[in-house]
Design an enzyme around this catalytic site. Structure first.
Site, short mmCIF file in Angstrom:
data_model
loop_
_atom_site.label_atom_id
_atom_site.label_comp_id
_atom_site.label_asym_id
_atom_site.label_seq_id
_atom_site.Cartn_x
_atom_site.Cartn_y
_atom_site.Cartn_z
N ASP A 12 0.83 -1.21 0.00
CA ASP A 12 0.00 0.00 0.00
C ASP A 12 0.86 1.26 0.00
O ASP A 12 1.96 1.26 0.56
CB ASP A 12 -0.91 -0.02 1.24
CG ASP A 12 -2.05 0.96 1.13
OD1 ASP A 12 -2.29 1.51 0.04
OD2 ASP A 12 -2.71 1.19 2.16
N GLY A 13 0.37 2.30 -0.63
CA GLY A 13 1.02 3.61 -0.56
C GLY A 13 1.64 4.08 -1.86
O GLY A 13 2.34 5.09 -1.88
N ASN A 14 1.37 3.39 -2.96
CA ASN A 14 1.94 3.80 -4.26
C ASN A 14 1.47 5.19 -4.67
O ASN A 14 2.25 6.00 -5.17
CB ASN A 14 1.54 2.82 -5.37
CG ASN A 14 2.13 1.45 -5.16
OD1 ASN A 14 2.97 1.25 -4.29
ND2 ASN A 14 1.69 0.48 -5.95
N HIS A 30 2.91 3.05 -9.05
CA HIS A 30 2.73 1.62 -9.33
C HIS A 30 3.95 1.07 -10.06
O HIS A 30 4.39 -0.06 -9.80
CB HIS A 30 1.47 1.39 -10.16
CG HIS A 30 0.21 1.84 -9.47
ND1 HIS A 30 -0.07 1.51 -8.15
CD2 HIS A 30 -0.84 2.59 -9.89
CE1 HIS A 30 -1.24 2.04 -7.81
NE2 HIS A 30 -1.72 2.70 -8.84
N TRP A 62 -11.29 -2.44 -9.17
CA TRP A 62 -11.93 -2.21 -10.48
C TRP A 62 -12.68 -0.89 -10.48
O TRP A 62 -12.95 -0.33 -11.54
CB TRP A 62 -12.89 -3.35 -10.83
CG TRP A 62 -12.23 -4.64 -11.18
CD1 TRP A 62 -12.31 -5.80 -10.46
CD2 TRP A 62 -11.41 -4.94 -12.32
NE1 TRP A 62 -11.59 -6.80 -11.08
CE2 TRP A 62 -11.03 -6.30 -12.22
CE3 TRP A 62 -10.96 -4.20 -13.40
CZ2 TRP A 62 -10.22 -6.93 -13.16
CZ3 TRP A 62 -10.14 -4.81 -14.35
CH2 TRP A 62 -9.78 -6.16 -14.22
N ARG A 64 -11.62 1.94 -9.41
CA ARG A 64 -10.75 3.12 -9.56
C ARG A 64 -10.96 3.73 -10.96
O ARG A 64 -11.52 3.08 -11.84
CB ARG A 64 -9.29 2.71 -9.41
CG ARG A 64 -8.98 2.34 -7.97
CD ARG A 64 -7.51 2.33 -7.69
NE ARG A 64 -7.30 2.10 -6.28
CZ ARG A 64 -6.16 2.21 -5.65
NH1 ARG A 64 -5.07 2.55 -6.32
NH2 ARG A 64 -6.06 1.99 -4.36
N LEU A 124 11.11 -20.33 -4.22
CA LEU A 124 10.06 -19.46 -3.64
C LEU A 124 8.85 -19.49 -4.57
O LEU A 124 9.01 -19.41 -5.79
CB LEU A 124 10.58 -18.02 -3.55
CG LEU A 124 9.55 -16.94 -3.18
CD1 LEU A 124 9.22 -17.00 -1.69
CD2 LEU A 124 10.06 -15.54 -3.53
N SER A 189 -8.46 -5.25 4.71
CA SER A 189 -9.03 -4.97 3.39
C SER A 189 -9.37 -6.21 2.57
O SER A 189 -8.96 -6.33 1.41
CB SER A 189 -8.08 -4.07 2.58
OG SER A 189 -7.83 -2.88 3.27
C1 FPP Z 1 -1.87 0.28 -3.37
O1 FPP Z 1 -1.41 1.59 -3.41
C2 FPP Z 1 -1.36 -0.50 -4.47
C3 FPP Z 1 -2.09 -1.07 -5.46
C4 FPP Z 1 -3.54 -0.95 -5.56
C5 FPP Z 1 -1.47 -1.83 -6.53
C6 FPP Z 1 -0.27 -2.59 -6.12
C7 FPP Z 1 0.47 -2.86 -7.33
C8 FPP Z 1 1.83 -2.88 -7.46
C9 FPP Z 1 2.81 -2.74 -6.39
C10 FPP Z 1 2.42 -3.03 -8.76
C11 FPP Z 1 2.29 -4.37 -9.28
C12 FPP Z 1 1.02 -4.37 -10.00
C13 FPP Z 1 0.56 -5.36 -10.67
C14 FPP Z 1 -0.84 -5.25 -11.19
C15 FPP Z 1 1.39 -6.59 -10.85
P1 FPP Z 1 -2.48 2.74 -3.59
O2 FPP Z 1 -2.57 3.04 -5.03
O3 FPP Z 1 -3.74 2.36 -2.91
O4 FPP Z 1 -1.75 3.91 -2.83
P2 FPP Z 1 -2.41 5.01 -1.90
O5 FPP Z 1 -3.05 4.27 -0.75
O6 FPP Z 1 -1.24 5.84 -1.48
O7 FPP Z 1 -3.40 5.74 -2.73
#
Ligand code: FPP
Length: 242
Positions: A12-14, A30, A62, A64, A124, A189
């Site tokens: 989380d946190g991208n 991402h 989905w 988003r 793994l 979640s």
């Molecule tokens: C949550 O951060 C992250 C996601 C919803 C996607 C996670 C995906 C990756 C790390 C990349 C790999 C992806 C695939 C499909 C292989 P957020 O977008 O909810 O961040 P926020 O909470 O800061 O808004």
């Protein structure tokens, strides 16, 4: 030091990372998140972790904005082919769980190819949860078992924990021992609700794209320092280990 066999991560946190870095869209977060995932899988393989399951896309995701969903699917497809050499080099087998038939055809095709190419790797198992929701997974399991009863293939009494576990996407996998969620949010979640019944939960303030080997080792040290009693007393556990 005790090492978990199976780690589950909520990456989380991208979006917040991208915003903090001044990027116009969340998508860069991402993309850099994929690099954090590569580092983490590599570290897990090196450290002797056997299973790593990551929440890459939830059923709820989905809803988003379409641009973000499309970008995530594009990142998924391009990363799968690009990462194959890394997976092979580190003995990593790729698996996927979730409603995979909801993914774009190109993503399904790429997933099947990488799964097949890495099927013989045994260091793994890296499982991507994609279009995944735990309640939906459990409903599917209940429906499978109910169907088997109605078709006379099993008795009601035969539905025990093992039978239920076997009807989940994660059949054959040990349950996660440790769940890590990044970004400081403290929620599960809809992730692996049945499977994490006895897991240790660690919430870390780091945003996923910044997650490093040091963060993983910090989580492992915290895990090792916790006493997993599984309903028993400390005294019982001490007797067992003597
Ligand atoms: C949550 O951060 C992250 C996601 C919803 C996607 C996670 C995906 C990756 C790390 C990349 C790999 C992806 C695939 C499909 C292989 P957020 O977008 O909810 O961040 P926020 O909470 O800061 O808004």
């Amino acid at each position: 030091m005790s090492l978990p066999t199976h780690i589950a991560i909520i990456m989380d946190g991208n979006g917040r990372w991208a915003k903090g870095q001044g990027f116009r869209t969340r998508i860069r977060g991402h993309e850099v998140g994929v690099e954090a995932l590569r580092r983490t899988a590599q570290s897990c393989a090196e450290l002797g972790i056997r299973f790593l399951t990551v929440y890459a896309f939830s059923e709820e995701n989905w809803s988003r904005p379409k641009t973000e969903v499309d970008a995530l699917m594009r990142i998924l497809v391009s990363s799968l082919s690009k990462e194959l050499p890394t997976l092979m080099q580190h003995g990593i087998q790729l698996q996927a769980i979730g409603k995979l038939d909801q993914l774009p055809k190109s993503a399904q095709r790429e997933l099947n190819e990488v799964k097949a190419a890495t099927a013989g790797n045994a260091r793994l198992v890296l499982t991507l949860a994609l279009s995944y929701g735990s309640r939906q997974e459990m409903l599917g399991a209940a429906q499978t078992l109910a169907r088997e009863v109605s078709e006379g293939k099993r008795s009601v009494e035969s539905i025990d924990e093992a039978a239920f576990s076997n009807a989940l996407y994660t059949q054959g996998m040990p349950d996660p021992d440790l769940v890590i969620r990044t970004s400081g949010e403290q929620r599960i979640s809809n992730y692996l609700l049945w499977q994490i019944s006895y897991a240790e939960l660690i919430f870390m303030p780091v945003l996923w794209p910044d997650f490093s080997r040091e963060h993983l080792e910090e989580a492992l040290a915290q895990y090792a320092s916790r006493e997993r009693r599984m309903g028993k007393t400390s005294e019982q556990l001490n007797e067992q280990s003597n």
